[in-house]
Scaffold this active site. Structure first.
Site, PDB file in Angstrom:
ATOM      1  N   GLU A 298      61.276  19.148  16.141  1.00 28.43           N
ATOM      2  CA  GLU A 298      61.050  19.829  17.417  1.00 28.43           C
ATOM      3  C   GLU A 298      59.572  19.928  17.746  1.00 28.43           C
ATOM      4  O   GLU A 298      59.156  19.653  18.887  1.00 28.43           O
ATOM      5  CB  GLU A 298      61.661  21.230  17.391  1.00 28.43           C
ATOM      6  CG  GLU A 298      61.427  21.972  18.702  1.00 28.43           C
ATOM      7  CD  GLU A 298      62.113  23.317  18.768  1.00 28.43           C
ATOM      8  OE1 GLU A 298      62.580  23.681  19.865  1.00 28.43           O
ATOM      9  OE2 GLU A 298      62.182  23.996  17.734  1.00 28.43           O
ATOM     10  N   GLU A 299      58.760  20.325  16.770  1.00 23.72           N
ATOM     11  CA  GLU A 299      57.333  20.462  17.029  1.00 23.72           C
ATOM     12  C   GLU A 299      56.709  19.130  17.430  1.00 23.72           C
ATOM     13  O   GLU A 299      55.864  19.077  18.338  1.00 23.72           O
ATOM     14  CB  GLU A 299      56.629  21.017  15.793  1.00 23.72           C
ATOM     15  CG  GLU A 299      56.933  22.478  15.495  1.00 23.72           C
ATOM     16  CD  GLU A 299      58.185  22.668  14.657  1.00 23.72           C
ATOM     17  OE1 GLU A 299      58.531  23.806  14.341  1.00 23.72           O
ATOM     18  OE2 GLU A 299      58.824  21.658  14.321  1.00 23.72           O
TER      19      GLU A 299
ATOM     20  N   ASP B 174      66.985  17.920  21.082  1.00 26.76           N
ATOM     21  CA  ASP B 174      65.864  18.552  20.380  1.00 26.76           C
ATOM     22  C   ASP B 174      66.455  19.492  19.341  1.00 26.76           C
ATOM     23  O   ASP B 174      67.201  20.403  19.671  1.00 26.76           O
ATOM     24  CB  ASP B 174      65.001  19.320  21.394  1.00 26.76           C
ATOM     25  CG  ASP B 174      64.090  20.333  20.720  1.00 26.76           C
ATOM     26  OD1 ASP B 174      63.638  20.073  19.591  1.00 26.76           O
ATOM     27  OD2 ASP B 174      63.835  21.392  21.335  1.00 26.76           O
TER      28      ASP B 174
END
Length: 749
Positions: free
Chosen positions: A318-319, A300
């Site tokens: 990441e989101e 990530d």
């Protein structure tokens, strides 16, 4: 809008080896053959397990501990149902915040306006009186009328019921995964869902936003609801709503473990010493980390506060990963911001959503069924997400500084070294908004994975040119049998060259050239070394000598002939770009020297010898090589040899009266020819670089000669015993004015 029951996967069958979308090892040979079961789920001071062990065969989990044990302090999460959580209902009256929450949701809520009012009834209003714009947009425009009604009549009451179960399912305190510690928390997927339901309703006290005083990120959906009508925010809300629809309909039966990993400085690898062979590589321009990389350690590309802008406007790697697997968002509740040698590892999280696009084009594309993935003996899905945060480079050149390269390599090692087995699924880590260079970040991750003895599956996200560059570099390094230590030293030498000489040569061109010519740096720049306490000799933990009086230089040409031998003060050594780490430290009775040998490509060999110090009387010899670029050329080899010297020569002022100028000059220097003027040469050509090196050497020879000449001129000529002390003092104290041209005499035609 798409129906929440639709299941689609934009990446299905996207990986096609027949179209040559990948290079290197096949994925089947990279992917682990069995499920990795780390960390073990066992209660310990460093592992909090929120359910009773052992796990029953029927998958039923009893909360642990059985007795309530609430803690309201800085080391534990302040829970919504804590008796310590109070809310001011007036200027003189406090009431249990949890009781207000329970009373609020006893009444039915039929619209987004009523939901906003309910949330604000137990959250202090801000002075700006913010409105939940994104929340209203979602229910009034993004969803159609029937879906909006279905949410408030059916789904929201179930989310509220799930949230209120926190009293029963969380009886003990929830520790914070604090900086500088190694600690894990294991909970059931249902418990993770309960925490997320409370975050959706914004019930966690004092957690609506991140403040400078808090090391924890926000967890309540307060900020997400306040975003404007950005489409990507609406799509993230779809992901969360689909997650809640799934878990309240059929409750998941697994376990998720959250682990904060901290690697101490003493546990980090000595990169320049590593003899680890480079690991196997699969590099593909198609596929994704979460799909084709399933079953591996999935990287990530994290923010320092894990999750980044997942509860805001962010919608990059990441989101997106966090809204695909909302159980990852739970980590924001108890994980403090990550340090330079720390990583967060989440084991067993389930994926619930699929998507299309990226950034501003991110779109929820349907439900995802992750049931085909196997579970380990602790009921965790075979999913390991490794969150490591990259540096944000304000300027692209910043990432080529050695301290930045070292930090990123250590950070990757902190995540990759988790567990004894597995493979790494990664990509262009830190190469989006953080301005990272994919070519450099690939080598950094390659070195970290190789030291951990784990292969890499690297995804370039559609970039075929990058895929081929990475594969060709890996093949080249493998053919040369390059170890991690050698690659590190070459990159470190490039870092010194780029930042000191401002070279425009690309990293990969430099690596190809350096390894093809065999000029492999042994130590690199002495000012930028692996250890915290200074450079080392022969890769040993032995510090370089230091001194206050400045080095003595003995310069030799390629044939070994002595050209300059002059004691130089510290200001001269600084002008010669001699780092302080190469100076020696004074002691009482003996002196030693260091012979410095530089091999510069396409130039004559230049040896700097007799760097003297008044050090230990020991006769042992130490040698090492350091990289020192000369006028933009690729660094050569710099070796230091320490040997015992005879007693230092008496100061010049104490020479016998019979010492004439010629003898004195011979003691200081033995220049064979008059210096020439410096020429302006282009460094773009081989001839220009060669001339520039020759000119620089002659400039310093001229400087040495001028220093000798003018020092002699300032001495008292033939002082006699009858000379008065006062006249001698006046003569010696008289300043001698010089022109700058005196130091660079014209060459004879």
């Amino acid at each position: 809008m798409s129906n929440f029951d639709i299941s689609a996967d934009m990446f299905e069958d996207s990986f096609d080896a027949e179209e040559c979308s990948w290079r290197g090892m096949p994925l089947d040979e990279i992917r682990p053959k069995h499920i990795c079961t780390y960390p073990s789920v066992r209660s310990s001071p460093n592992h909090t397990v929120l359910f009773k062990l052992p796990i029953s065969n029927n998958g039923h989990f009893e909360p642990h501990p059985s007795m309530r044990a609430d803690k309201w302090d800085q080391d534990h999460v302040r829970m919504p149902h804590s008796p310590e959580s109070m809310y001011p209902v007036s200027q003189t009256e406090l009431k249990s915040r949890w009781q207000i929450i329970c009373d609020t949701y006893k009444r039915p809520i039929t619209s987004s306006r009523e939901l906003e009012k309910a949330i604000l009834s137990y959250n202090l209003n801000t002075k700006d009186d913010l409105v939940f714009g994104a929340l209203h947009e979602f229910f009034n425009r993004t969803l159609d009328q029937s879906e909006m009604i279905g949410f408030f009549q059916s789904l929201l009451p179930k989310i509220v019921k799930l949230a209120l179960e926190i009293e029963d399912k969380f009886r003990g305190s929830l520790p914070i995964l604090a900086k500088g510690g190694n600690r894990s928390i294991s909970m059931t997927q249902v418990q993770a869902g309960i925490l997320l339901a409370n975050a959706f309703l914004c019930t966690f006290p004092r957690r609506n936003s991140t403040t400078a005083q808090s090391a924890l990120p926000s967890i309540n959906f307060y900020r997400l609801f306040q975003c404007d009508s950005l489409d990507r925010v609406q799509q993230k809300l779809k992901c969360f709503v689909n997650y809640f629809r799934r878990i309240v309909g059929e409750r998941p039966s697994g376990v998720v473990t959250y682990t904060r990993r901290h690697v101490r400085q003493s546990e980090l690898p000595r990169w320049s010493n590593s003899d680890a062979k480079l690991c196997q590589l699969h590099v593909s321009s198609s596929g994704t980390i979460e799909d084709e990389g399933g079953g591996m350690m999935e990287v990530d590309f994290a923010n320092q506060n894990v999750g980044g802008g997942v509860l805001g406007r962010g919608s990059v790697q990441e989101e997106i990963r966090f809204v695909l697997c909302p159980e990852l968002v739970v980590a924001r509740l108890f994980c403090e911001s990550l340090g330079d040698t720390e990583a967060l590892i989440v084991t067993g999280c389930e994926r619930f959503n699929t998507y299309e696009g990226y950034g501003g084009t991110f779109t929820w594309s349907g439900d995802y069924n992750d049931s085909a993935r196997q579970r380990d003996s602790y009921h965790r899905l075979n999913t390991i997400v490794v969150a490591i945060d990259a540096l944000h480079n304000n300027r692209q050149s910043d990432q080529f500084k050695l301290e930045a390269i070292k930090r990123e390599t250590n950070k990757a090692y902190a995540g990759f070294s988790f567990g004894q087995e597995g493979a790494i699924a990664t990509g262009n880590w830190g190469c989006g908004a953080f301005n990272g260079d994919p070519l450099l970040k690939f080598l950094i991750q390659l070195m970290a994975a190789s030291v951990c003895r784990k292969p890499i599956a690297y995804f370039t996200f559609g970039d075929e040119e990058l895929r081929d560059k990475l594969f060709e570099m890996h093949q080249f390094l493998m053919r040369k049998d390059v170890t991690v230590g050698v690659l590190w030293r070459v990159i470190r030498a490039y870092s010194f060259l780029k930042n000191v000489s401002k070279s425009g040569e690309s990293l990969y061109d430099y690596i190809y050239c350096t390894l093809d010519t065999g000029h492999i740096p042994d130590v690199g720049c002495p000012m930028e070394c692996d250890t915290e306490d200074g450079p080392t000799v022969d890769n040993q933990n032995q510090k370089m000598p230091q001194e206050d009086g400045g080095p003595t230089l003995d310069v030799r040409n390629h044939q070994g002939e002595k050209t300059v031998g002059q004691s130089v003060k510290n200001d001269v050594s600084a002008e010669l770009n001699i780092p302080e780490g190469l100076s020696s430290k004074s002691a009482a009775n003996s002196e030693s020297t260091s012979k410095v040998e530089i091999d510069a490509p396409s130039s004559s060999k230049l040896t700097l010898g007799t760097i003297s110090d008044h050090g230990n009387a020991s006769t042992k010899e130490n040698t090492s090589t350091i990289t020192d670029p000369v006028n933009g050329l690729a660094p050569g080899r710099l070796s230091l040899k320490r040997e015992k010297l005879p007693k230092p020569i008496a100061p010049v002022e104490g020479l016998d009266d019979s010492t004439d100028d010629a003898d004195l000059s011979s003691k200081r220097t033995s220049l064979k020819s008059e210096p020439m003027d410096a020429e302006t040469c282009s460094l773009q050509t081989e001839e220009g670089r060669r001339k520039c090196i020759e000119t620089e050497k002659k400039r310093w020879q001229a400087y040495q000669s001028a220093m000798v000449k003018f020092t002699n001129d300032s001495k008292i000529d033939n002082p006699s015993p009858t000379s008065s002390p006062s006249s001698t003092k006046r003569t010696m104290g008289k300043p001698v004015k010089r022109k700058i041209s005196d130091y660079f005499p014209k060459s004879t035609p």
